[in-house]
Write a protein that holds these residues in place. Structure first.
Motif, short mmCIF file in Angstrom:
data_model
loop_
_atom_site.label_atom_id
_atom_site.label_comp_id
_atom_site.label_asym_id
_atom_site.label_seq_id
_atom_site.Cartn_x
_atom_site.Cartn_y
_atom_site.Cartn_z
N SER A 38 0.85 -1.20 0.00
CA SER A 38 0.00 0.00 0.00
C SER A 38 0.88 1.25 0.00
O SER A 38 0.57 2.24 0.65
CB SER A 38 -0.92 0.00 1.22
OG SER A 38 -0.18 -0.20 2.43
N HIS A 39 1.96 1.20 -0.76
CA HIS A 39 2.96 2.26 -0.72
C HIS A 39 2.38 3.63 -1.09
O HIS A 39 2.70 4.63 -0.45
CB HIS A 39 4.13 1.92 -1.65
CG HIS A 39 5.21 2.94 -1.68
ND1 HIS A 39 6.08 3.13 -0.63
CD2 HIS A 39 5.54 3.88 -2.62
CE1 HIS A 39 6.92 4.10 -0.92
NE2 HIS A 39 6.61 4.58 -2.12
N GLU A 40 1.54 3.66 -2.10
CA GLU A 40 0.99 4.93 -2.56
C GLU A 40 0.18 5.63 -1.46
O GLU A 40 0.10 6.85 -1.42
CB GLU A 40 0.14 4.74 -3.81
CG GLU A 40 0.92 4.45 -5.08
CD GLU A 40 1.40 3.01 -5.18
OE1 GLU A 40 1.05 2.22 -4.27
OE2 GLU A 40 2.11 2.68 -6.14
N GLU A 41 -0.43 4.85 -0.58
CA GLU A 41 -1.21 5.42 0.52
C GLU A 41 -0.31 5.86 1.68
O GLU A 41 -0.60 6.82 2.38
CB GLU A 41 -2.22 4.39 1.04
CG GLU A 41 -3.22 3.93 0.00
CD GLU A 41 -4.06 2.78 0.51
OE1 GLU A 41 -4.19 2.64 1.75
OE2 GLU A 41 -4.59 2.01 -0.31
N ILE A 42 0.80 5.17 1.86
CA ILE A 42 1.67 5.40 3.01
C ILE A 42 2.71 6.49 2.74
O ILE A 42 3.19 7.14 3.66
CB ILE A 42 2.37 4.09 3.41
CG1 ILE A 42 1.32 3.05 3.82
CG2 ILE A 42 3.36 4.30 4.55
CD1 ILE A 42 1.89 1.67 4.05
N VAL A 43 3.05 6.70 1.49
CA VAL A 43 4.17 7.58 1.16
C VAL A 43 3.99 8.99 1.71
O VAL A 43 4.97 9.66 2.06
CB VAL A 43 4.40 7.61 -0.37
CG1 VAL A 43 3.27 8.35 -1.09
CG2 VAL A 43 5.75 8.22 -0.71
N LYS A 44 2.74 9.46 1.84
CA LYS A 44 2.52 10.80 2.38
C LYS A 44 3.01 10.89 3.82
O LYS A 44 3.48 11.96 4.26
CB LYS A 44 1.05 11.19 2.28
CG LYS A 44 0.09 10.33 3.07
CD LYS A 44 -1.35 10.80 2.86
CE LYS A 44 -2.35 9.92 3.60
NZ LYS A 44 -3.75 10.35 3.36
#
Length: 288
Positions: A38-44
């Protein structure tokens, strides 16, 4: 993401905590990242906390879990997020030949920079088993980072430290035995073994072993003991996200009685020094 998205609800300075700019200045490398799925959700959150780079420990799955679509996604993710994300791949000493093939595919001929001994080993084979010898020899040849999950669970009958571990789950004592056989190879003992007082002392004689202390509760004094016993040059930092918060893991280092220079070593300098040769070989520009 705009700069305003990095702001905190409460002023950190009012609580005696570091600002985002101060976190950025620490040049933090997260050596223990589980957010690949779920990298795209966590990157923030990674960017919000000023983390310079995260190292995924899940690239390519296990040695017996063939999944071409997953592997394709992982390679794509590492390429797309190259400036922020690196990866190491899991091996299993119960399957040394498959592990070696995986290392060839993902490290020598792929984007990964190291290997991980998982905590969920299929067979009852810990990291100190002779099966590890060819794995460590190839890792040394490749200059790969070696990360070993360790834990000390009390259990058994009669109960003892390590008696409750999963099948094949290594302890810091197992890492010590492996390190003694390979004194010139650096390796990371993960999670400080869960029991930090036992884990720190188990690896203390082996200067080729670094300690990583993610995943456990942020107990005051744990990092101080590690520094007193091992020195700041033998500690690396991990965030263990998303199952642990960065606040949880950062607090362990900020709780300790350290200078900013010592904190920088733990937060990133030591890991960069360890990983720089193979990362530069892969085309990364690494400033230690």
């Amino acid at each position: 993401m705009s700069h305003s998205d990095y702001s905190f609800t409460v002023d950190p300075a009012a609580l005696g905590l570091p600002s985002r700019d101060e976190l950025v200045d620490m040049r933090i490398w997260d050596s223990h990242y589980h957010g690949t799925g779920s990298h795209e959700e966590i990157v923030k959150y990674i960017k919000r906390m000023g983390i310079e780079r995260v190292i995924s420990l899940d690239i390519g799955g296990g040695v017996t879990s063939e999944d071409p679509e997953r592997d394709k996604r992982h390679r794509s993710l590492l390429k797309e997020w190259r400036k922020l994300l690196s990866g190491i791949t899991r091996i299993d000493p119960g399957y040394p030949h498959k592990s070696l093939k995986k290392m060839e595919r993902w490290i020598r001929n792929g984007p990964c920079i190291g290997i991980k001994y998982s905590g969920l080993i299929e067979l009852d084979v810990t990291c100190d088993h002779p099966n590890s010898d060819p794995i460590i020899e190839l890792a040394e040849e490749l200059g790969a980072v070696i990360y070993i999950h360790t834990w000390i669970k009390v259990g058994g009958n009669p109960r003892y430290a390590g008696g409750g571990n999963y099948t094949g789950e290594s302890t810091p004592m197992d890492v010590a035995k492996l390190a003694e056989r390979f004194p010139d190879v650096q390796m990371i003992c993960g999670h400080q073994g869960g029991d930090w007082e036992l884990g720190i002392r188990a690896i203390r004689p082996h200067e080729n072993v670094l300690l990583e202390f993610s995943g456990a509760l942020p107990t005051s004094g744990a990092v101080d003991l590690a520094v007193n016993e091992l020195g700041t040059d033998r500690l690396v930092w991990g965030g263990h996200g998303p199952s642990r918060s960065y606040a949880n893991e950062l607090s362990k280092v900020y709780d300790a009685d350290l200078s900013d220079e010592e904190r920088m070593k733990i937060f990133g300098t030591n890991y960069r020094r360890l990983a720089a040769p193979i990362m530069r070989e892969k085309g990364y520009s690494v400033k230690i």
